[in-house]
Design a protein around this motif. Sequence first.
Motif, short mmCIF file in Angstrom:
data_model
loop_
_atom_site.label_atom_id
_atom_site.label_comp_id
_atom_site.label_asym_id
_atom_site.label_seq_id
_atom_site.Cartn_x
_atom_site.Cartn_y
_atom_site.Cartn_z
N ASN A 153 1.69 8.59 7.97
CA ASN A 153 2.17 7.97 7.10
C ASN A 153 1.47 6.38 6.68
OD1 ASN A 153 3.53 5.80 5.76
ND2 ASN A 153 5.54 5.05 6.63
N ILE A 154 0.81 5.89 6.11
CA ILE A 154 -0.66 5.02 6.16
C ILE A 154 -0.67 3.80 5.09
CG2 ILE A 154 -2.85 4.29 5.34
CD1 ILE A 154 -3.26 6.79 5.62
N ASP A 155 0.45 2.61 5.21
CA ASP A 155 0.48 1.48 4.57
C ASP A 155 -0.24 0.11 4.53
OD1 ASP A 155 2.53 -0.28 3.07
OD2 ASP A 155 3.87 -0.92 4.75
N PRO A 156 -0.60 -0.18 3.31
CA PRO A 156 -0.34 0.95 2.10
C PRO A 156 -0.99 2.01 1.41
CG PRO A 156 -1.95 -1.07 1.96
CD PRO A 156 -2.01 -0.99 3.59
N GLU A 157 -1.11 3.29 0.77
CA GLU A 157 -1.42 4.13 0.95
C GLU A 157 -2.04 3.83 -0.14
OE1 GLU A 157 1.39 7.52 -0.55
OE2 GLU A 157 3.14 5.64 -0.99
N TYR A 158 -2.56 2.93 -1.17
CA TYR A 158 -4.03 2.75 -1.89
C TYR A 158 -4.36 0.86 -1.89
CZ TYR A 158 -0.85 2.67 -5.31
OH TYR A 158 0.46 1.95 -6.53
N ILE A 159 -5.43 0.94 -2.55
CA ILE A 159 -5.84 -0.88 -2.53
C ILE A 159 -6.82 -0.47 -3.78
CG2 ILE A 159 -5.71 -1.53 -0.51
CD1 ILE A 159 -9.18 -1.65 -0.09
N THR A 160 -6.78 -1.83 -4.13
CA THR A 160 -6.87 -2.33 -5.43
C THR A 160 -8.59 -2.87 -5.64
OG1 THR A 160 -4.84 -2.16 -6.54
CG2 THR A 160 -7.27 -2.47 -8.30
N VAL A 161 -8.96 -1.96 -6.13
CA VAL A 161 -11.14 -2.61 -5.76
C VAL A 161 -11.52 -3.01 -7.04
CG1 VAL A 161 -11.59 -1.71 -3.83
CG2 VAL A 161 -12.29 -0.16 -5.51
N ALA A 162 -12.90 -3.79 -7.19
CA ALA A 162 -13.39 -4.14 -8.46
C ALA A 162 -15.37 -3.64 -8.24
CB ALA A 162 -12.69 -5.19 -8.72
N GLY A 163 -15.57 -3.52 -9.14
CA GLY A 163 -16.94 -2.94 -8.68
C GLY A 163 -17.61 -2.59 -9.89
#
Length: 187
Positions: free
Chosen positions: A28-38
Motif C-alpha cells: 500500500n503506497i500513500d499517495p499512490e501517484y503524484i501530478t507532475v509537469a514538464g
Amino acid sequence: PIVQKKQIWLRVDLNEGGGASASNAVVNIDPEYITVAGDPNVLSAYNSITLASIDLYDVIDSTTETYPIVLINGVQNISGETEARVTVEIKDLVTRTIEIDEFELINVPEGYYAVSETNRLSVNVRGSASAVSQLLSSNIVAVADLSGLNEGTMSVPVDIIINVNTDAGVVGDYSIYITISDEPPDG
C-alpha cells in the motif's frame, strides 16, 4: 514554455527472500501517484517513480516506511507531496522460530583457532505451513566468515543456511559471539 501535466504512479521493487515472493506481499503506497509537469518529450517515457527496493527477507509480518519522492531533472512536482508512506504486509505464509546449535566457522585466520561462544541461536523461518512444520533444527546451520578478523571475542554476522530443499526461507539478520585465539581451545 508549454509544459505537459501528467500523473506519475509511485511504486516499490520487491526482492524475494525469507520464503516470501511478490505474490505474498500486499503493498500500500500513500499517495499512490503524484501530478507532475514538464517537457512533453521528457514526460512521454516517465510513467512511474520507484521509491525503494524492499527485501522481503527483512519483513517479518509487516513494515511501514516513509520514502522521499525523487523526480528526474526537468520535472516539477505540482501536487506537492514530497514523501510517500509504504506499507508491506506478508500474507499466506507462517513464521516459526527454530533454535539451532550448528555453527560453522570458516576462513579462520592462519595460525589461529576459533570457537563459538554462542551455544544456541533462535532463527525465524517463513514459508508455507507444511514447509515450515517439516523443518528441523538439524536442517539449519549458521555460517560465520572470519576473514580479516583479529584475536579476541566479538560478535560476527552469520549467514543462515537451510540445507534441505524447501520453499521456506530465513527471515532477519543474525550474529553470534566467537573467540579467536592463538591458543588451541580446551577439550
